[in-house]
Write a protein that holds these residues in place. Structure first.
Motif: not given
Lengths: 451, 451
Positions: B314-327
Motif C-alpha cells: 500500500i506504500t513503497g519507496g526507496g533511495r535512488y542516486d541518479n534520478l535527475t541524471g537522465v535530464f
C-alpha cells in the motif's frame, strides 16, 4: 537536452501551491457551508460525450488521445493516403481531455441519475484542458471551480449562489461587483424589436453605449443589418439609466408587451430584492448587455468583476433549462457558477491580499550538529509534530552557515539549535529568523510558543 | 445514447469523495508536519520527457495526445501508406499524459534547479494515467501521493520517511508492517555468488523459501541457469532466520567479503536502529527478497503491507542516486515514498475504518414551507454558516414528506423546521434524523448545539 513542459502549461512551485491552495480551500469551505458536495469525474471522457457540445471551434480545441496499440489497424486506407487529418481523427482517437466541468457533470447526472437525490447540489474543482493559443493569462491547462444545483427551478437557488459568491470574495478580501441579467429579458428585447437573430449585436451595442454614444451605436447596428424600425424600437432600451430599481422599473414598462420579457424582469426583481434583503457586501448591478453563454443560459445570467483590478470576469454562471437533454434526460433545470481560480490568483497577487500567516514553509528547522545532537533533535521534533507544529531537521551535518542560508531561503520562520551546551542543559535555543532574537527554552516552552 | 466513461476510469460520488478526501487530507497534513511542501506539474508532459523512462512496456502504456490541427500534414507518406502506427506515433503526437509523479519531478528539479533550495523536500498528490488492461483494483487513472527529498544522502531522511509512514497509517487506523531492504545488500549477494545478472531470480527464490522449501528453490534456481557453485554459495543466505537483529548480524557475517554488501548492511542497521529508537507503532521487518524497482533504487528499499487485509503493498519507496541524471543533472541523491491512495481506500473500506463524524453531507436541512418561512429560514441559515455550520434550504416548496425523504437519502443528520408556529414564536424545531427526537430552540441555541 534542456527539459521543458508543453507550452500553455505550468509547474507550480511550493510558494505558488500554498497560495493556490488558499484559494481552493476558501472556495471549497464555502461550497461546503452552502450544502454543495464534491464529486470528481475522469480527466478523459469519450469523445462522443464531448464532441459537438462546444461548437465547431470547441471541437478543434479538444485535446484528443491517441488510441492505444496499433491505432491505424482499422483506419480507412483512403483517408491515410490523402492524409485527411480531419476525418481520420475519429478513427484513431476515441477519448479526449475534459474541456470544462459542465458537460462531464451533465453526463454524470444522466449516468448516475438513479443513485442521486434531486435537487442535486454538487461542486467540482478540477483542471480542464483546451488547445487554445496560449497567451498572457490564458493557459492550456487550468482549474475550474464549479457549483451547480440541478433539478430545481426555484429562484432561491440563485439567491443562495449570489450569497455564496459574496462569501467567497469577502473571505478572500476581494471587493467585487456582481452583474446580473436574464436571458428572458434579452428574448423580450428581441421580440420587441423583431430581430431575434441579432441578439448578440444588440448586447454588444448596449455594452458600448457609454463609451461611444447612441449615434455611433446606431450606425454600427445599421451596418450589422438592423432595420431602421428595429433601431428605433431599441433606442429606449439603450438609453435606460438611473439606479438598479429605476432601470428595472423602466425595463418592465418597455417590455410590457412581451410575456417572456416580463417574466425575465420579474425573475431579476425577485433575485435582486431577496439577495439585498439578506445583506450583501458585494455591489449588485443590473447589466442588460450581459450575454455570456447566450446559447446555453435560459434564465439568470451572473458575472463577477473585481472592483480594484482591471481583469476580465473572475466568476460567472447562470441558469440553464436543458443541461442534460443532449444525454437523453430532458426537462431538468439547473443553475450554477464557476470560479476562475487562475484569474482570482492574479487578482490576489496584484493586490497582495494573501494572509500573512499563510504557511508557505516548515515552521522550525532544527540545525544538525552531528549524530548525538541530531538524535536529541529528532526526539524533540517528534513532540513538535505531535503538537501540530511542522518541523524538520537539516539532514546533513553541514556548516552552520549553509543550514541558516537554507532556512532563510526556504522562508522558515524559526530555527532551533541544539549544540553541546543545549545538549547538557536539556534546552533548545530558538531563533526567530525575522526579528533575529533568540531564547533558551525547554521543549515544552518552545511548543507552547509555536503551537 | 447511454452516456458512459472510458474503461478503467471512475466517477467519484459525494460519499466516495468525502472518504477519498479524508485519506488525501491525512497524508497531506502529515507531509506538511514533516516539512514536505507541495508542488504540481502539468498533466501533459512532452513525450521526449516521458519516453524511454519506463522501459519498452511503459512506452506502450503512455497515453499520447494527438497534435492539434492538421496533425498529418508533416507525416511521412510512406508510414501512412504502410499504416505503421509504431513509427508514425512520434510524428503525430508530441505530448503524453503523466505516467507517474517521479519522472515529472525529476524534470521539475532539473528545470527549476536554480530556484530551489537543496535539500529539496517536496510532496505531490496528483492523478497519473496508464493504458494498462483494466482489472479489479487496477485503473487507467489513479492518484499517487509522493514525498521525496532530493540533494541529501543522509540516512536521517530514511528514518524520517519511516516515521512519516508510521504517522500516516496510525492516523488512518491501519495496522502495518514496514519491510526494509537495501539494494547494496542485493549487490553484495550477487557479488558473493558471482551471478550479478541473476539478481531477480535470486530475490524470487528468497521470497519462496518459506513456502516451498530449500530443495525446490534450489531446483528452480538450477532451471534458471544458476551454477551449482552459485546455488551452494547462496544457500546460507536463503536459510537465514531469527529476529531482525539476528538476521542482520548473520547477513553481516556472510557478506563480510563484499564491500558493497557490508555497506548495505550498515545502512540497514542505521535505519532500523534509529527508527526503533524514536518509537514506531508499525512493525519493522527486514526482507532480503524485497526488490521493487530493482533497476532504479540504489540504497534503501521500503515496502508497506497492511496487517489485516490481504492486498498488495500500500506504500513503497526507496533511495535512488541518479534520478535527475537522465535530464542532465547527475550525482543528485534522493529518497522518496509513494502512498497508493486507491489501495488505502480499499483497505479502509474493507475494515470500515472511516471516522463516524466524517462530513458526508450538509449538517442541517431547512424545510421549505413557503415564501415567508423560507425568508426567515434563509436569514437564520446565514447565521448558521457564519458559525461554520453547513446548512441549506430545500429550494422548492415541496411536500414535507418529499423534503424529509431528501434529507434522509442524502444522509443529512438534522432537519430544521420553521412553520407557522415557529414563525410566530421566533423559534426553530430541530429534528435529529438519527434518534428521531426534536426540540424547540432559538437560532442561537441551535447554533450552540450544532457548531
Amino acid at each position: 537536452m534542456k527539459p521543458s513542459i508543453p507550452k500553455g502549461t505550468r509547474d507550480f512551485s511550493t510558494l505558488e501551491m500554498s497560495r493556490r491552495n488558499y484559494i481552493f480551500d476558501t472556495i471549497r469551505t464555502v461550497f461546503g457551508l452552502f450544502g454543495y458536495r464534491q464529486i470528481e469525474t475522469p480527466a478523459m471522457e469519450n469523445l462522443s460525450t464531448l464532441m459537438g457540445k462546444y461548437g465547431e471551434e470547441g471541437d478543434k480545441l479538444l485535446f484528443k488521445i491517441l488510441n492505444s496499440g496499433d491505432f491505424l489497424a482499422g483506419a480507412d486506407p483512403k483517408l491515410l493516403q490523402e492524409a485527411d487529418s480531419l476525418h481520420l481523427t475519429s478513427q484513431i482517437a476515441e477519448k479526449g481531455l475534459r474541456y470544462d466541468l459542465t458537460v462531464p457533470f451533465a453526463r454524470f447526472v444522466v449516468q448516475h441519475r438513479n443513485e442521486l437525490q434531486f435537487p442535486f447540489k454538487r461542486f467540482q474543482i478540477q483542471p480542464v484542458w483546451r488547445a487554445d493559443r496560449p497567451q498572457k493569462g490564458r493557459y492550456r491547462e487550468f482549474y475550474q471551480c464549479d457549483a451547480d444545483v440541478i433539478g430545481s427551478d426555484s429562484l432561491i437557488n440563485e439567491v443562495e449562489l449570489l450569497q455564496l459568491i459574496d462569501e467567497v470574495f469577502a473571505r478572500l478580501g476581494i471587493s467585487i461587483t456582481i452583474k446580473l441579467n436574464n436571458r428572458k429579458v434579452l428574448a423580450g428585447i428581441a421580440e420587441l424589436i423583431g430581430s431575434p437573430d441579432k441578439l448578440i449585436d444588440i448586447t454588444v451595442a448596449i455594452d458600448k453605449i457609454d463609451k461611444i454614444g447612441i449615434d455611433k451605436v446606431n450606425e454600427e447596428l445599421a451596418e450589422r443589418g438592423l432595420s431602421p424600425e428595429a433601431i428605433e424600437a431599441l433606442s429606449p432600451i439603450l438609453t435606460i439609466s438611473g439606479s438598479v430599481e429605476e432601470r428595472l422599473a423602466r425595463l418592465s414598462e418597455l417590455l410590457g408587451q412581451s410575456e417572456i420579457g416580463r417574466l425575465g424582469v420579474d425573475e431579476l426583481q425577485y433575485v435582486l430584492s431577496h439577495t439585498a434583503e439578506l445583506g450583501l457586501r458585494a455591489t449588485l448591478d443590473l447589466d442588460v448587455s450581459l450575454a455570456r453563454g447566450l446559447n446555453y443560459y435560459t434564465g439568470t445570467i451572473i458575472e463577477v468583476k473585481a472592483n480594484d483590478v482591471a481583469i476580465g470576469s473572475i466568476t460567472g454562471g447562470g441558469r440553464y433549462d436543458n443541461l442534460t437533454g443532449v444525454f437523453g434526460l430532458p426537462g431538468v433545470s439547473g443553475v450554477g457558477i464557476s470560479f476562475g481560480a487562475d484569474r482570482i490568483y492574479d487578482v490576489l497577487n496584484a493586490l497582495n491580499l494573501y494572509p500573512a500567516e499563510l504557511a508557505t514553509a516548515t515552521k522550525v528547522l532544527f540545525v544538525n550538529f552531528g549524530a548525538q545532537e541530531a538524535a536529541r533533535s529528532m526526539a524533540i521534533i517528534k513532540q513538535f509534530r505531535a503538537a501540530g507544529i511542522s518541523a524538520e531537521i537539516y539532514p546533513d551535518e553541514a556548516k552552520m552557515k549553509k543550514q541558516m542560508t537554507y532556512a532563510n531561503a526556504a522562508g522558515i520562520p524559526f530555527v532551533a539549535i541544539i549544540g553541546e551546551t543545549e545538549l547538557e542543559a536539556g534546552t533548545i535555543t530558538l531563533k526567530d529568523m525575522v526579528s533575529g532574537t533568540q531564547e533558551q527554552l525547554t521543549a515544552l516552552q518552545a511548543i507552547d510558543k509555536l503551537a
